[in-house]
Design a protein around this motif. Structure first.
Motif, PDB file in Angstrom:
ATOM      1  N   CYS A 103      42.625  54.206  30.754  1.00  6.74           N
ATOM      2  CA  CYS A 103      42.089  53.566  31.960  1.00  6.74           C
ATOM      3  C   CYS A 103      43.140  53.606  33.064  1.00  6.74           C
ATOM      4  N   GLU A 104      42.755  54.115  34.213  1.00  3.16           N
ATOM      5  CA  GLU A 104      43.654  54.212  35.359  1.00  3.16           C
ATOM      6  C   GLU A 104      43.244  53.215  36.430  1.00  3.16           C
ATOM      7  N   VAL A 105      44.219  52.460  36.907  1.00  2.00           N
ATOM      8  CA  VAL A 105      43.977  51.443  37.929  1.00  2.00           C
ATOM      9  C   VAL A 105      44.750  51.818  39.189  1.00  2.00           C
ATOM     10  N   ASP A 106      44.026  52.007  40.270  1.00  2.44           N
ATOM     11  CA  ASP A 106      44.626  52.325  41.568  1.00  2.44           C
ATOM     12  C   ASP A 106      44.939  51.010  42.263  1.00  2.44           C
ATOM     13  N   LEU A 107      46.219  50.697  42.379  1.00  5.33           N
ATOM     14  CA  LEU A 107      46.622  49.394  42.935  1.00  5.33           C
ATOM     15  C   LEU A 107      46.344  49.285  44.428  1.00  5.33           C
ATOM     16  N   THR A 108      46.074  50.388  45.108  1.00  7.72           N
ATOM     17  CA  THR A 108      45.718  50.292  46.518  1.00  7.72           C
ATOM     18  C   THR A 108      44.250  49.911  46.686  1.00  7.72           C
ATOM     19  N   GLN A 109      43.469  50.004  45.600  1.00  7.80           N
ATOM     20  CA  GLN A 109      42.048  49.705  45.662  1.00  7.80           C
ATOM     21  C   GLN A 109      41.654  48.504  44.806  1.00  7.80           C
ATOM     22  N   ASP A 110      42.342  48.304  43.682  1.00  5.80           N
ATOM     23  CA  ASP A 110      41.962  47.281  42.718  1.00  5.80           C
ATOM     24  C   ASP A 110      42.979  46.144  42.656  1.00  5.80           C
ATOM     25  N   VAL A 111      42.484  44.963  42.316  1.00  3.62           N
ATOM     26  CA  VAL A 111      43.348  43.803  42.107  1.00  3.62           C
ATOM     27  C   VAL A 111      43.604  43.674  40.612  1.00  3.62           C
ATOM     28  N   LEU A 112      44.852  43.868  40.218  1.00  5.75           N
ATOM     29  CA  LEU A 112      45.262  43.786  38.817  1.00  5.75           C
ATOM     30  C   LEU A 112      46.036  42.488  38.624  1.00  5.75           C
ATOM     31  N   ARG A 113      45.576  41.644  37.671  1.00  8.18           N
ATOM     32  CA  ARG A 113      46.201  40.335  37.485  1.00  8.18           C
ATOM     33  C   ARG A 113      46.485  40.045  36.019  1.00  8.18           C
ATOM     34  N   LEU A 114      47.442  39.160  35.803  1.00  7.91           N
ATOM     35  CA  LEU A 114      47.753  38.659  34.465  1.00  7.91           C
ATOM     36  C   LEU A 114      47.122  37.287  34.280  1.00  7.91           C
ATOM     37  N   PHE A 115      46.666  37.029  33.051  1.00  4.12           N
ATOM     38  CA  PHE A 115      46.030  35.748  32.731  1.00  4.12           C
ATOM     39  C   PHE A 115      46.511  35.267  31.368  1.00  4.12           C
ATOM     40  N   LEU A 116      46.735  33.952  31.255  1.00  2.00           N
ATOM     41  CA  LEU A 116      47.088  33.378  29.961  1.00  2.00           C
ATOM     42  C   LEU A 116      46.344  32.074  29.701  1.00  2.00           C
ATOM     43  N   TYR A 117      46.557  31.060  30.553  1.00  2.00           N
ATOM     44  CA  TYR A 117      45.989  29.742  30.300  1.00  2.00           C
ATOM     45  C   TYR A 117      44.829  29.427  31.249  1.00  2.00           C
ATOM     46  N   GLU A 118      43.812  28.776  30.711  1.00  2.00           N
ATOM     47  CA  GLU A 118      42.698  28.326  31.525  1.00  2.00           C
ATOM     48  C   GLU A 118      43.180  27.253  32.505  1.00  2.00           C
ATOM     49  N   PRO A 119      42.722  27.284  33.759  1.00  2.00           N
ATOM     50  CA  PRO A 119      43.217  26.335  34.759  1.00  2.00           C
ATOM     51  C   PRO A 119      42.804  24.892  34.490  1.00  2.00           C
ATOM     52  N   VAL A 120      41.669  24.663  33.832  1.00  2.00           N
ATOM     53  CA  VAL A 120      41.157  23.305  33.645  1.00  2.00           C
ATOM     54  C   VAL A 120      41.832  22.583  32.483  1.00  2.00           C
ATOM     55  N   ASN A 121      41.851  23.231  31.311  1.00  2.00           N
ATOM     56  CA  ASN A 121      42.360  22.547  30.120  1.00  2.00           C
ATOM     57  C   ASN A 121      43.720  23.049  29.646  1.00  2.00           C
ATOM     58  N   GLY A 122      44.241  24.111  30.249  1.00  2.00           N
ATOM     59  CA  GLY A 122      45.561  24.608  29.877  1.00  2.00           C
ATOM     60  C   GLY A 122      45.614  25.356  28.562  1.00  2.00           C
ATOM     61  N   ARG A 123      44.448  25.647  27.981  1.00  2.00           N
ATOM     62  CA  ARG A 123      44.416  26.408  26.730  1.00  2.00           C
ATOM     63  C   ARG A 123      44.366  27.903  27.031  1.00  2.00           C
ATOM     64  N   PRO A 124      44.895  28.742  26.125  1.00  2.00           N
ATOM     65  CA  PRO A 124      44.824  30.193  26.353  1.00  2.00           C
ATOM     66  C   PRO A 124      43.376  30.678  26.429  1.00  2.00           C
ATOM     67  N   TYR A 125      43.123  31.626  27.318  1.00  2.00           N
ATOM     68  CA  TYR A 125      41.789  32.216  27.376  1.00  2.00           C
ATOM     69  C   TYR A 125      41.433  32.837  26.028  1.00  2.00           C
ATOM     70  N   GLY A 126      42.320  33.659  25.515  1.00  2.00           N
ATOM     71  CA  GLY A 126      42.143  34.211  24.182  1.00  2.00           C
ATOM     72  C   GLY A 126      41.194  35.391  24.093  1.00  2.00           C
ATOM     73  N   TYR A 127      40.107  35.370  24.870  1.00  2.00           N
ATOM     74  CA  TYR A 127      39.066  36.392  24.752  1.00  2.00           C
ATOM     75  C   TYR A 127      38.629  36.871  26.132  1.00  2.00           C
ATOM     76  N   PHE A 128      38.263  38.147  26.204  1.00  2.00           N
ATOM     77  CA  PHE A 128      37.808  38.717  27.473  1.00  2.00           C
ATOM     78  C   PHE A 128      36.585  37.982  28.009  1.00  2.00           C
ATOM     79  N   GLY A 129      35.657  37.624  27.121  1.00  2.00           N
ATOM     80  CA  GLY A 129      34.433  36.960  27.547  1.00  2.00           C
ATOM     81  C   GLY A 129      34.692  35.624  28.212  1.00  2.00           C
ATOM     82  N   LYS A 130      35.611  34.847  27.656  1.00  2.00           N
ATOM     83  CA  LYS A 130      35.931  33.542  28.240  1.00  2.00           C
ATOM     84  C   LYS A 130      36.576  33.709  29.615  1.00  2.00           C
ATOM     85  N   LEU A 131      37.479  34.685  29.732  1.00  2.00           N
ATOM     86  CA  LEU A 131      38.111  34.950  31.024  1.00  2.00           C
ATOM     87  C   LEU A 131      37.076  35.394  32.043  1.00  2.00           C
TER      88      LEU A 131
END
Length: 263
Positions: A35-63
């Motif tokens: 998978c190729e991501v063009d940073l001039t076109q796409d927003v690429l971000r890192l995720f770990l903890y849910e903002p509400v409860n502070g628990r790890p997202y853990g799964y793509f679906g939850k994120l």
């Protein structure tokens, strides 16, 4: 007016064509998803903890559900570095300017401690894989960052500890970046593969000079282009993904020296 509208539509279609794209390829008898991501076109971000409860997202679906509540959606995504049993990152982890774990430079057990390791550094409209000691020396201002290891490719050379005939084979995933930082290429093997073979995909098949290993058996990928969203066994730690619906921020501009400054 009609001509201007048509021009705007053509521009929009051109930008869409340059968005994150995924494909499957076979190299030296092993199948890979790339998978190729063009940073001039796409927003690429890192995720770990849910903002509400502070628990790890853990799964793509939850994120993805969380992003949809914000009016966005998760496109391509993959796991983004090693983590402890509680999903906390092993090495440096910065998310949207907040540091959750400090940089680790010492040698240690496991793949993470197989030096040299490295850091994926995200800045406005660019991403760079940087070897850890170089990261210390250069001190880049990363908006987000994830440390992992080992490095797969360092300045065009495979990691010196990789053995062509190694018996250690796993499903593996990692990331490489272009020299100008505008393209990030994510790869996951669909079959068990050695470190040497996996690093060779980046260097010899894709022509990437700097690439970083993310993980092995826990490796998973979400690739809508391929109809793929791996579930796996157990929750993930850090996740990296493209946020659809967000506009890339302006590129980071280095400070302009005062005309009166002397070298």
């Amino acid at each position: 007016m009609l001509r201007a509208a048509l021009a705007a539509i053509v521009l929009l279609l051109a930008q869409t064509a340059q968005a994150a794209t995924c494909r499957e390829e076979t190299y030296e008898g092993v199948d890979y998803a790339i998978c190729e991501v063009d940073l001039t076109q796409d927003v690429l971000r890192l995720f770990l903890y849910e903002p509400v409860n502070g628990r790890p997202y853990g799964y793509f679906g939850k994120l993805n559900s969380t992003l949809e509540e914000q009016g966005f959606a998760l496109g391509f995504a993959t796991n983004a570095g090693m983590y402890h049993d509680d999903r906390a990152p092993v090495g440096l982890y910065i998310e949207d300017g907040k540091t959750a774990q400090k940089l680790i430079t010492r040698k240690g057990p496991g793949n993470f401690g197989l030096l040299p390791n490295g850091v994926l550094c995200l800045r406005p409209r660019r991403a760079d894989v940087i070897e850890t000691l170089r990261y210390v020396e250069e001190a880049p201002e990363c908006i987000s960052a994830s440390q992992s290891g080992p490095m797969l490719v360092i300045d065009g050379e495979l990691h010196p500890r990789f053995l062509r005939n190694s018996a250690s084979k796993y499903v593996r995933n990692g990331v490489g970046t272009s020299d100008d930082g505008q393209m990030a290429t994510f790869v996951i093997s669909n079959n068990p593969v050695t470190f040497h073979a996996f690093g060779s995909v980046f260097r010899d098949h894709l022509g990437i000079r700097n690439a970083l290993y993310f993980d092995g058996n826990v490796s998973r990928m979400r690739a809508p282009d391929l109809g793929r969203s791996d579930i796996g066994f157990g929750a993930l730690g850090p996740i990296i993904g493209v946020v659809e619906g967000q506009t890339p921020p302006p590129p980071q501009v280095d400070a302009v020296p005062n005309a009166d400054d002397k070298e």
